[in-house]
Enzyme design. Structure first.
Site, PDB file in Angstrom:
ATOM      1  N   ASP A   7      -2.365 -13.093   7.936  1.00  0.00           N
ATOM      2  CA  ASP A   7      -2.976 -11.616   7.818  1.00  0.00           C
ATOM      3  C   ASP A   7      -1.816 -11.085   7.223  1.00  0.00           C
ATOM      4  OD1 ASP A   7      -4.213  -9.380   7.771  1.00  0.00           O
ATOM      5  OD2 ASP A   7      -3.339  -8.926   9.584  1.00  0.00           O
ATOM      6  N   SER A   8      -1.933  -9.996   6.557  1.00  0.00           N
ATOM      7  CA  SER A   8      -0.839  -8.972   5.995  1.00  0.00           C
ATOM      8  C   SER A   8       0.094  -8.714   7.255  1.00  0.00           C
ATOM      9  CB  SER A   8      -1.379  -7.825   5.308  1.00  0.00           C
ATOM     10  OG  SER A   8      -2.168  -7.176   6.138  1.00  0.00           O
ATOM     11  N   TYR A  39      -1.694  -4.359   2.878  1.00  0.00           N
ATOM     12  CA  TYR A  39      -2.082  -4.746   1.626  1.00  0.00           C
ATOM     13  C   TYR A  39      -3.246  -3.815   1.043  1.00  0.00           C
ATOM     14  CZ  TYR A  39      -0.320  -9.672   2.018  1.00  0.00           C
ATOM     15  OH  TYR A  39       0.689 -10.633   2.077  1.00  0.00           O
ATOM     16  N   GLY A  40      -3.611  -2.987   1.830  1.00  0.00           N
ATOM     17  CA  GLY A  40      -4.849  -2.368   1.451  1.00  0.00           C
ATOM     18  C   GLY A  40      -4.793  -1.418   0.408  1.00  0.00           C
ATOM     19  N   CYS A  70      -7.873 -11.708   6.993  1.00  0.00           N
ATOM     20  CA  CYS A  70      -7.470 -10.682   6.451  1.00  0.00           C
ATOM     21  C   CYS A  70      -8.636 -10.273   5.294  1.00  0.00           C
ATOM     22  CB  CYS A  70      -6.237 -10.833   5.447  1.00  0.00           C
ATOM     23  SG  CYS A  70      -5.559  -9.182   4.720  1.00  0.00           S
ATOM     24  N   ASN A  71      -9.248  -9.187   5.527  1.00  0.00           N
ATOM     25  CA  ASN A  71     -10.405  -8.792   4.574  1.00  0.00           C
ATOM     26  C   ASN A  71      -9.902  -8.551   3.328  1.00  0.00           C
ATOM     27  OD1 ASN A  71     -13.381  -8.459   6.460  1.00  0.00           O
ATOM     28  ND2 ASN A  71     -11.422  -7.996   7.777  1.00  0.00           N
ATOM     29  N   THR A  72      -8.635  -7.762   3.163  1.00  0.00           N
ATOM     30  CA  THR A  72      -8.319  -7.297   1.965  1.00  0.00           C
ATOM     31  C   THR A  72      -7.943  -8.487   1.076  1.00  0.00           C
ATOM     32  OG1 THR A  72      -7.382  -5.573   3.172  1.00  0.00           O
ATOM     33  CG2 THR A  72      -6.414  -5.705   1.077  1.00  0.00           C
ATOM     34  N   GLU A 162       0.336  -1.123  12.786  1.00  0.00           N
ATOM     35  CA  GLU A 162       1.759  -2.002  12.389  1.00  0.00           C
ATOM     36  C   GLU A 162       2.716  -1.327  13.259  1.00  0.00           C
ATOM     37  OE1 GLU A 162       2.439  -5.040  10.585  1.00  0.00           O
ATOM     38  OE2 GLU A 162       0.283  -5.287  11.011  1.00  0.00           O
ATOM     39  N   CYS A 194     -11.886  -4.974   8.793  1.00  0.00           N
ATOM     40  CA  CYS A 194     -10.524  -5.203   8.682  1.00  0.00           C
ATOM     41  C   CYS A 194     -10.002  -5.730  10.044  1.00  0.00           C
ATOM     42  CB  CYS A 194      -9.707  -3.846   8.364  1.00  0.00           C
ATOM     43  SG  CYS A 194      -7.922  -3.869   8.436  1.00  0.00           S
ATOM     44  N   THR A 195      -9.292  -6.797   9.927  1.00  0.00           N
ATOM     45  CA  THR A 195      -9.167  -7.300  11.323  1.00  0.00           C
ATOM     46  C   THR A 195      -7.951  -6.616  12.226  1.00  0.00           C
ATOM     47  OG1 THR A 195      -7.352  -8.800  10.150  1.00  0.00           O
ATOM     48  CG2 THR A 195      -9.480  -9.612  10.686  1.00  0.00           C
ATOM     49  N   HIS A 196      -7.609  -5.564  11.569  1.00  0.00           N
ATOM     50  CA  HIS A 196      -6.666  -4.843  12.343  1.00  0.00           C
ATOM     51  C   HIS A 196      -7.433  -3.839  13.260  1.00  0.00           C
ATOM     52  CE1 HIS A 196      -3.300  -5.752   9.873  1.00  0.00           C
ATOM     53  NE2 HIS A 196      -2.608  -5.040  10.475  1.00  0.00           N
TER      54      HIS A 196
HETATM   55  N1  DGL Z   1      -5.872  -6.891   8.436  1.00  0.00           N
HETATM   56  C1  DGL Z   1      -6.198  -6.817   7.004  1.00  0.00           C
HETATM   57  C2  DGL Z   1      -7.630  -6.921   6.688  1.00  0.00           C
HETATM   58  O1  DGL Z   1      -8.374  -7.382   7.342  1.00  0.00           O
HETATM   59  C3  DGL Z   1      -5.061  -6.208   6.366  1.00  0.00           C
HETATM   60  C4  DGL Z   1      -4.976  -4.831   6.036  1.00  0.00           C
HETATM   61  C5  DGL Z   1      -3.793  -4.053   5.236  1.00  0.00           C
HETATM   62  O2  DGL Z   1      -2.779  -4.775   5.110  1.00  0.00           O
HETATM   63  O3  DGL Z   1      -4.052  -3.258   4.689  1.00  0.00           O
HETATM   64  O4  DGL Z   1      -8.004  -6.257   5.580  1.00  0.00           O
END
Ligand code: DGL
Length: 270
Positions: A7-8, A39-40, A70-72, A162, A194-196
Site C-alpha cells: 500500500d502507499s 498516492y491519491g 491500494c485502490n489507487t 497517515e 480506499c484501504t485506509h
Molecule cells: N490506501 C490507498 C487506497 O486504497 C491509498 C491512498 C493514497 O495513498 O492516497 O487507495
C-alpha cells in the site's frame, strides 16, 4: 511461502490484518510507501513508477504473489502492469474485483454477462486518483446493469490517517458524506474504495445512517486470496519470513501502525 501486501502507507494494514486473521501461519511481507503517501493526488505515471518499485522490492523479499492493497494503485497502475510489465512467473492482484463481486452477488471468477442486481444506488468513497480513473465503474459495468454510482473524492482523509490524526479524519469523513448525500440523498450501499477508510468505518456508517450497507474490502480480499492460493499453491513465493517494510521513518510508522492495529508492529527501512 511469503505473500506480499503493498500500500502507499498504512491503509493496506486493514487487508494485512484480515489476511493474518484468516491465515495465521501464512508469512506476509508488508510494504508501505509512507514516504510518498498519499498516492491519491499523484498522476498515473507517477503511481505506476512507485508501485512497480515497491513490487520489485517485494519480489526481492521472496514474494512471487503481491496484493496491491491500494485502490489507487489498482485503479491507476494494475492494468498497465499486467499488460506490459509483469514477468510470467509473478502475479499481482488488485482489490477492486472481490468487492465488486460481493456487491453484484457473484462468485469468484463468474464472468457471465452483466445483469440486474439488487442495489441500484451506490455511493463510492475513494481517493481523487481512483475516482478520476473511473476504474470502479468500468469493472462494475462488466458485471451489472442499471446501477447508479455517485463518487466522492475524499481529499485529505488519507493524509490525516497517515498522520495519526483521527479527529481530523473523522471531521473530513463527515463532510465528504454530507457532500455525497447532496448528490445522492438515499444510497442503498456505500463502497469504502480506499484501504485506509476501514479505520474510519464507524464514522462512515454513523454519518450515512443505519439503512446504508457499507462494503469494506479487507475481509473480502482475504477470502479471495485464500481461494486463489488454494487454486494456485505454487504462487506462494520462496520467502519464509514475515516483515514490515517502509520507505518512511520506521519509528513513526511503527507507532502509527501500532495505534491502528492495537498491537506492537515493528517496521524496518525498505
Ligand atoms: N490506501 C490507498 C487506497 O486504497 C491509498 C491512498 C493514497 O495513498 O492516497 O487507495
Amino acid at each position: 511461502m511469503a505473500v506480499g501486501i503493498f500500500d502507499s502507507g498504512l491503509g493496506g494494514l486493514t487487508v494485512y490484518d484480515a489476511v493474518h486473521k484468516a491465515m495465521p501461519d501464512q508469512p506476509i511481507v508488508y510494504f508501505g510507501d509512507n514516504a510518498h503517501a498519499p498516492y491519491g493526488v499523484r498522476d498515473a505515471d507517477d503511481i505506476f513508477e512507485k508501485t512497480t518499485f515497491a513490487v520489485e522490492r517485494l519480489w526481492d523479499a521472496g514474494c512471487d504473489l503481491v496484493i496491491l492493497a491500494c485502490n489507487t494503485a489498482s485503479a491507476a497502475a494494475l492494468r498497465r502492469m499486467q499488460e506490459s510489465w509483469l514477468p510470467e512467473d509473478k502475479r499481482v492482484l488488485g482489490v477492486f474485483v472481490p468487492l465488486i463481486e460481493a456487491l453484484t452477488e457473484r462468485n469468484w471468477g463468474d464472468n457471465s454477462p452483466p445483469r440486474e442486481v439488487a442495489v441500484k444506488h451506490v455511493a463510492l468513497f475513494a481517493t481523487p486518483a481512483t475516482v478520476s480513473s473511473r476504474a470502479f465503474q468500468r469493472e462494475l459495468a462488466f458485471r451489472a446493469i442499471g446501477v447508479d454510482v455517485e463518487a466522492q473524492a475524499c481529499g485529505g482523509v488519507v493524509d490525516a490517517i497517515e498522520d495519526g490524526d483521527t479527529i481530523l479524519a473523522e471531521a473530513l469523513v463527515r463532510s465528504h458524506v454530507e457532500a455525497l448525500k447532496r448528490k445522492m440523498p438515499n444510497p442503498e450501499a456505500a463502497i469504502l474504495g480506499c484501504t485506509h477508510y476501514p479505520w474510519m468505518e464507524d464514522t462512515f456508517q454513523s454519518a450515512l445512517g443505519p439503512d446504508v450497507k457499507v462494503y469494506s474490502q479487507a475481509s473480502l480480499v482475504a477470502a479471495s486470496l485464500g481461494d486463489y492460493l488454494e487454486r494456485h499453491p505454487a504462487m506462494r513465493g520462496p520467502g519464509q519470513e514475515s516483515m514490515f517494510l517502509t520507505t518512511g521513518d520506521p519509528k513513526r510508522v511503527s507507532d502509527h501502525a501500532t495505534q491502528f492495529l492495537r498491537r506492537r508492529v515493528e517496521f524496518i527501512s525498505a
